[in-house]
Design a protein around this motif. Sequence first.
Motif, PDB file in Angstrom:
ATOM      1  N   ALA A  28       1.116  -1.154   0.326  1.00 28.52           N
ATOM      2  CA  ALA A  28      -0.328   0.294   0.459  1.00 28.52           C
ATOM      3  C   ALA A  28       1.064   1.107  -0.007  1.00 28.52           C
ATOM      4  CB  ALA A  28      -0.999   0.105   0.925  1.00 28.52           C
ATOM      5  N   ARG A  29       2.204   1.373   0.649  1.00 29.55           N
ATOM      6  CA  ARG A  29       2.725   2.639   0.953  1.00 29.55           C
ATOM      7  C   ARG A  29       3.380   2.628  -0.755  1.00 29.55           C
ATOM      8  NH1 ARG A  29       3.805   0.270   6.209  1.00 29.55           N
ATOM      9  NH2 ARG A  29       3.728   1.898   7.452  1.00 29.55           N
ATOM     10  N   ASP A  34      -6.113   5.587  -2.515  1.00 33.75           N
ATOM     11  CA  ASP A  34      -7.243   6.019  -1.350  1.00 33.75           C
ATOM     12  C   ASP A  34      -8.102   5.362  -0.300  1.00 33.75           C
ATOM     13  OD1 ASP A  34      -6.502   9.002  -2.774  1.00 33.75           O
ATOM     14  OD2 ASP A  34      -7.523   8.085  -4.501  1.00 33.75           O
ATOM     15  N   VAL A  35      -8.371   4.763  -0.914  1.00 35.62           N
ATOM     16  CA  VAL A  35      -8.745   3.616  -0.252  1.00 35.62           C
ATOM     17  C   VAL A  35      -8.197   2.219  -0.105  1.00 35.62           C
ATOM     18  CG1 VAL A  35     -11.023   2.465   0.439  1.00 35.62           C
ATOM     19  CG2 VAL A  35     -10.629   4.646   0.207  1.00 35.62           C
ATOM     20  N   ILE A  36      -8.530   1.134   0.861  1.00 30.39           N
ATOM     21  CA  ILE A  36      -8.235  -0.370   1.498  1.00 30.39           C
ATOM     22  C   ILE A  36      -8.845  -0.638   2.070  1.00 30.39           C
ATOM     23  CG2 ILE A  36      -6.417  -1.764   1.840  1.00 30.39           C
ATOM     24  CD1 ILE A  36      -4.414   0.026   2.228  1.00 30.39           C
ATOM     25  N   ASP A  61      -1.467  -1.838  14.167  1.00 31.28           N
ATOM     26  CA  ASP A  61      -0.890  -1.764  12.802  1.00 31.28           C
ATOM     27  C   ASP A  61      -1.765  -1.017  11.586  1.00 31.28           C
ATOM     28  OD1 ASP A  61       1.962  -2.438  13.782  1.00 31.28           O
ATOM     29  OD2 ASP A  61       1.270  -5.284  12.546  1.00 31.28           O
ATOM     30  N   ILE A  62      -3.074  -1.697  11.720  1.00 32.26           N
ATOM     31  CA  ILE A  62      -3.701  -0.727  10.566  1.00 32.26           C
ATOM     32  C   ILE A  62      -3.865   0.521  10.945  1.00 32.26           C
ATOM     33  CG2 ILE A  62      -5.986  -0.627   9.314  1.00 32.26           C
ATOM     34  CD1 ILE A  62      -5.850  -3.916   9.201  1.00 32.26           C
ATOM     35  N   GLN A  63      -4.186   0.362  11.588  1.00 28.50           N
ATOM     36  CA  GLN A  63      -4.713   2.050  12.585  1.00 28.50           C
ATOM     37  C   GLN A  63      -4.076   3.229  12.444  1.00 28.50           C
ATOM     38  OE1 GLN A  63      -6.032   2.122  17.308  1.00 28.50           O
ATOM     39  NE2 GLN A  63      -7.076   4.140  15.956  1.00 28.50           N
ATOM     40  N   ALA A  72      -7.682   5.681   3.889  1.00 31.88           N
ATOM     41  CA  ALA A  72      -9.082   5.062   4.430  1.00 31.88           C
ATOM     42  C   ALA A  72      -9.266   3.637   4.145  1.00 31.88           C
ATOM     43  CB  ALA A  72     -10.261   5.169   3.402  1.00 31.88           C
ATOM     44  N   VAL A  73      -8.808   2.574   5.502  1.00 36.71           N
ATOM     45  CA  VAL A  73      -8.995   1.705   5.624  1.00 36.71           C
ATOM     46  C   VAL A  73      -9.652   1.263   6.137  1.00 36.71           C
ATOM     47  CG1 VAL A  73      -7.900  -0.647   6.486  1.00 36.71           C
ATOM     48  CG2 VAL A  73      -6.472   1.694   6.078  1.00 36.71           C
TER      49      VAL A  73
END
Length: 89
Positions: A28-29, A34-36, A61-63, A72-73
């Motif tokens: 993702a990095r 924009d969204v995962i 980790d996600i937060q 946004a996840v």
Amino acid sequence: MSQFYESTKSKLEVTDRFFDIKEILDYARLKHPDVIVIDFVQNILGPGNSEYERLSKIAIDIQRFAIETKVAVLDISQVSNEGTSYKVG
């Protein structure tokens, strides 16, 4: 096909290649989405001695990733009926 789909399909990427939280966030990095959306977070591998510990670490980790990158996840989880049952009265 709809006009919306046609205008967005080149921006949408769906992958099922990653099952480790570090791999997901590293990818993702690299991609800067924009969204995962993570479907069924229980399938993600991560450190921990129990499922609770593992999922807690993954959630943190996600937060942290979402806050740092402003991405946004949405992670989807399933809770068993046993875990949600309660008695009234």
